[in-house]
Design a protein around this motif. Structure first.
Motif: not given
Length: 109
Positions: A6-19, A59-62
């Motif tokens: 398993t591949w685990i992605i802990e967190a994803v965040f996009t700066d509001p100015g780049h969404r 598989q990948c989990f987030i």
């Protein structure tokens, strides 16, 4: 514990100015492709490796905070499927994110 390979992605965040520019999708897909060729090391609940490494991930989990509709749309668009009908609860979600819980999403190779 997560399933083997398993591949685990802990967190994803996009700066509001780049969404809205596709950066998060590009990042998710790059991470997903990296997992296809990466060596997955089994992880126990405390986050420490145990057992032998596997040649590639299957598989990948987030996790996504409950109520974060824009993130859920991003993950759905990128072929992640929400597991289960409800959400989990976490003191971290309450404290750090101001959310009552989270959803676990999966994408299979």
């Amino acid at each position: 514990p997560y399933p083997k390979n398993t591949w685990i992605i802990e967190a994803v965040f996009t700066d509001p100015g780049h969404r809205g520019k596709g950066y998060a999708s590009m990042l998710l897909n790059a991470m997903f492709e990296k997992g296809r060729t990466a060596t997955c090391i089994p992880v126990n609940g405390s986050g420490t490796g145990e057992g032998s490494a596997s040649p590639s991930c299957q598989q990948c989990f987030i996790c996504c905070a409950d109520g974060n509709d824009s993130a859920m749309q991003l993950y759905n668009k990128n072929k992640f499927i929400r597991l289960g009908a409800g959400s989990g609860t976490s003191p971290t979600c309450l404290e750090k994110l101001g959310s009552k819980g989270f959803h676990v999403l999966e994408r299979k190779y």
